[in-house]
Design a protein around this motif. Structure first.
Motif, PDB file in Angstrom:
ATOM      1  N   PHE A  40       0.698  -1.431  -0.058  1.00 50.22           N
ATOM      2  CA  PHE A  40       0.196   0.016  -0.562  1.00 50.22           C
ATOM      3  C   PHE A  40       0.693   1.360   0.084  1.00 50.22           C
ATOM      4  N   LEU A  41       1.753   1.188   0.688  1.00 50.25           N
ATOM      5  CA  LEU A  41       2.851   2.155   0.820  1.00 50.25           C
ATOM      6  C   LEU A  41       3.576   2.426  -0.540  1.00 50.25           C
ATOM      7  N   TRP A  42       3.889   1.241  -1.229  1.00 50.42           N
ATOM      8  CA  TRP A  42       4.323   1.825  -3.075  1.00 50.42           C
ATOM      9  C   TRP A  42       3.536   1.831  -3.677  1.00 50.42           C
ATOM     10  N   PHE A  43       2.058   1.878  -3.799  1.00 47.54           N
ATOM     11  CA  PHE A  43       0.645   2.301  -4.675  1.00 47.54           C
ATOM     12  C   PHE A  43       0.892   3.436  -4.309  1.00 47.54           C
ATOM     13  N   TYR A  44       0.684   4.693  -3.145  1.00 51.01           N
ATOM     14  CA  TYR A  44       0.121   5.558  -2.347  1.00 51.01           C
ATOM     15  C   TYR A  44       1.620   6.530  -3.342  1.00 51.01           C
ATOM     16  N   GLU A  45       3.280   5.949  -3.298  1.00 48.35           N
ATOM     17  CA  GLU A  45       4.235   6.476  -3.361  1.00 48.35           C
ATOM     18  C   GLU A  45       4.120   6.965  -5.038  1.00 48.35           C
ATOM     19  N   GLU A  46       3.804   5.291  -5.322  1.00 45.80           N
ATOM     20  CA  GLU A  46       4.186   6.005  -6.716  1.00 45.80           C
ATOM     21  C   GLU A  46       2.765   6.210  -7.739  1.00 45.80           C
ATOM     22  N   LYS A  47       1.747   7.048  -6.866  1.00 48.28           N
ATOM     23  CA  LYS A  47       0.536   7.566  -7.479  1.00 48.28           C
ATOM     24  C   LYS A  47       0.213   6.931  -8.523  1.00 48.28           C
ATOM     25  N   CYS A  48       0.296   6.044  -7.746  1.00 48.82           N
ATOM     26  CA  CYS A  48      -1.306   4.683  -8.900  1.00 48.82           C
ATOM     27  C   CYS A  48      -2.655   5.178  -9.214  1.00 48.82           C
ATOM     28  N   ASP A  49      -2.637   4.589 -10.159  1.00 51.33           N
ATOM     29  CA  ASP A  49      -4.307   5.513 -10.788  1.00 51.33           C
ATOM     30  C   ASP A  49      -4.860   3.836 -10.140  1.00 51.33           C
ATOM     31  N   ILE A  50      -5.142   3.661 -10.725  1.00 49.38           N
ATOM     32  CA  ILE A  50      -6.595   1.832  -9.433  1.00 49.38           C
ATOM     33  C   ILE A  50      -4.962   1.172  -9.133  1.00 49.38           C
ATOM     34  N   ALA A  51      -5.253   0.290  -8.291  1.00 45.09           N
ATOM     35  CA  ALA A  51      -4.665  -0.812  -8.045  1.00 45.09           C
ATOM     36  C   ALA A  51      -5.388  -1.811  -7.321  1.00 45.09           C
ATOM     37  N   LEU A  52      -5.515  -3.171  -8.247  1.00 42.05           N
ATOM     38  CA  LEU A  52      -5.986  -4.466  -8.251  1.00 42.05           C
ATOM     39  C   LEU A  52      -5.261  -5.366  -7.104  1.00 42.05           C
ATOM     40  N   LEU A  53      -6.851  -5.406  -5.954  1.00 43.32           N
ATOM     41  CA  LEU A  53      -6.075  -6.054  -4.308  1.00 43.32           C
ATOM     42  C   LEU A  53      -6.580  -7.633  -4.115  1.00 43.32           C
ATOM     43  N   GLU A  54      -6.384  -8.668  -4.327  1.00 44.31           N
ATOM     44  CA  GLU A  54      -6.399 -10.385  -3.586  1.00 44.31           C
ATOM     45  C   GLU A  54      -6.098 -10.498  -2.378  1.00 44.31           C
ATOM     46  N   VAL A  55      -7.492 -10.101  -1.754  1.00 36.50           N
ATOM     47  CA  VAL A  55      -7.540 -10.427  -0.765  1.00 36.50           C
ATOM     48  C   VAL A  55      -6.326 -11.213  -0.067  1.00 36.50           C
ATOM     49  N   GLY A  56      -6.180 -12.158   1.377  1.00 33.44           N
ATOM     50  CA  GLY A  56      -5.561 -12.946   1.575  1.00 33.44           C
ATOM     51  C   GLY A  56      -6.311 -13.920   2.321  1.00 33.44           C
ATOM     52  N   MET A  57      -7.427 -14.131   2.628  1.00 29.13           N
ATOM     53  CA  MET A  57      -8.500 -15.396   2.949  1.00 29.13           C
ATOM     54  C   MET A  57      -9.477 -14.334   4.043  1.00 29.13           C
ATOM     55  N   GLY A  58     -10.705 -15.189   2.991  1.00 29.02           N
ATOM     56  CA  GLY A  58     -11.938 -14.352   3.676  1.00 29.02           C
ATOM     57  C   GLY A  58     -12.219 -12.728   2.585  1.00 29.02           C
ATOM     58  N   GLY A  59     -12.883 -12.100   3.870  1.00 29.79           N
ATOM     59  CA  GLY A  59     -12.891 -10.423   3.376  1.00 29.79           C
ATOM     60  C   GLY A  59     -12.888  -8.901   4.235  1.00 29.79           C
ATOM     61  N   ASN A  60     -13.866  -9.370   5.459  1.00 27.94           N
ATOM     62  CA  ASN A  60     -14.302  -8.082   6.004  1.00 27.94           C
ATOM     63  C   ASN A  60     -12.902  -8.557   7.362  1.00 27.94           C
ATOM     64  N   LEU A  61     -11.970  -8.878   7.682  1.00 29.45           N
ATOM     65  CA  LEU A  61     -11.048  -9.522   8.331  1.00 29.45           C
ATOM     66  C   LEU A  61      -9.704  -9.204   7.604  1.00 29.45           C
ATOM     67  N   ASP A  62      -9.213  -9.293   6.381  1.00 28.54           N
ATOM     68  CA  ASP A  62      -8.588  -8.817   5.878  1.00 28.54           C
ATOM     69  C   ASP A  62      -7.353  -7.677   5.786  1.00 28.54           C
ATOM     70  N   ALA A  63      -6.290  -8.235   6.036  1.00 28.36           N
ATOM     71  CA  ALA A  63      -5.632  -7.038   6.158  1.00 28.36           C
ATOM     72  C   ALA A  63      -5.575  -5.998   4.851  1.00 28.36           C
ATOM     73  N   THR A  64      -6.031  -6.433   3.373  1.00 30.69           N
ATOM     74  CA  THR A  64      -6.494  -5.794   2.222  1.00 30.69           C
ATOM     75  C   THR A  64      -7.538  -5.145   3.173  1.00 30.69           C
ATOM     76  N   ASN A  65      -8.365  -4.862   3.579  1.00 28.18           N
ATOM     77  CA  ASN A  65     -10.184  -4.999   3.680  1.00 28.18           C
ATOM     78  C   ASN A  65      -9.733  -2.922   4.445  1.00 28.18           C
ATOM     79  N   ILE A  66      -9.230  -2.901   4.380  1.00 24.13           N
ATOM     80  CA  ILE A  66      -8.658  -1.940   4.967  1.00 24.13           C
ATOM     81  C   ILE A  66      -8.876  -0.494   3.646  1.00 24.13           C
ATOM     82  N   ILE A  67      -8.949  -0.777   3.245  1.00 31.64           N
ATOM     83  CA  ILE A  67      -8.729  -0.053   1.774  1.00 31.64           C
ATOM     84  C   ILE A  67     -11.098   0.405   1.804  1.00 31.64           C
ATOM     85  N   LYS A  68     -11.005   1.659   1.764  1.00 30.97           N
ATOM     86  CA  LYS A  68     -12.056   1.835   2.108  1.00 30.97           C
ATOM     87  C   LYS A  68     -12.474   2.933   0.791  1.00 30.97           C
TER      88      LYS A  68
END
Length: 206
Positions: A40-68
């Motif tokens: 996420f830090l890399w995406f932020y610093e590179e000013k990505c237009d869009i990021a494709l994220l795959e959850v690690g496991m599940g969904g709601n409690l996954d670390a990737t799900n901090i994105i709002k």
């Protein structure tokens, strides 16, 4: 792929943040959380237009799900997996996986079993999220072998170098996701969609 030196810089920043958390008496983030934070830090610093994220496991409690600010949430076929973490019924697992759906986002889902589909539709309604159901029955297999298959979908032929009925379903989900992204201002040409499916590889998966 990110360069090793750049990755080291990111992990140095994340390491400092982890040490700060531990000093505050909080648990040290897991390896997956550390890797997710660095990404996420890399995406932020590179000013990505869009990021494709795959959850690690599940969904709601996954670390990737901090994105709002999710534009599009994509759900492939939901089955009984990771039950010790996600639940003992298909409905419970679907509820966890549908946790990636955010207010006002778009949703593309594979055609699910009725109990999972019911949960997804309910959560979409709660979040005022527009839901597209990608039905693999709308695609026909016109050629197949152990090396892959060619499907026809919406009047177009797509080559997929992966065998298995579920790969047709995954392709249909991907194509519907790209259609939604087209409408949201992230277009891909017809040939790009075909090339993407034609050149996909899954080295070492099995």
């Amino acid at each position: 792929n990110i360069k090793k030196e750049r990755l080291a810089q990111l992990f140095t920043k994340v390491k400092a943040a982890c040490e700060k958390l531990v000093a505050q008496g909080k648990a040290h983030p897991t390896r997956f959380e550390v890797e997710t934070a660095a990404a996420f830090l890399w995406f932020y610093e590179e000013k990505c237009d869009i990021a494709l994220l795959e959850v690690g496991m599940g969904g709601n409690l996954d670390a990737t799900n901090i994105i709002k600010n999710t534009l599009l949430a994509v759900l492939v076929s939901i089955s009984m997996d990771h039950m010790s973490f996600l639940g003992n019924t298909l409905s419970q697992i679907a509820e966890k996986k549908a946790g990636i759906i955010k207010d006002g986002c778009h949703v593309v889902t594979a055609m699910q079993k009725p109990e999972a589909m019911r949960v997804i539709r309910e959560i979409c309604k709660i979040h005022n999220a527009e839901c597209t159901v990608a039905d693999a029955f709308d695609a026909q297999v016109i050629q197949e072998s152990c090396l892959g298959q060619t499907i026809q979908y919406c009047g177009e032929d797509y080559e997929i170098p992966l065998a298995g009925v579920y790969q047709k379903e995954n392709a249909v989900v991907a194509l519907n996701a790209l259609k939604v992204l087209d409408e949201l201002g992230f277009p891909t040409a017809a040939e790009q969609k075909k090339e993407g499916l034609r050149t996909v590889n899954w080295n070492g998966r099995f």
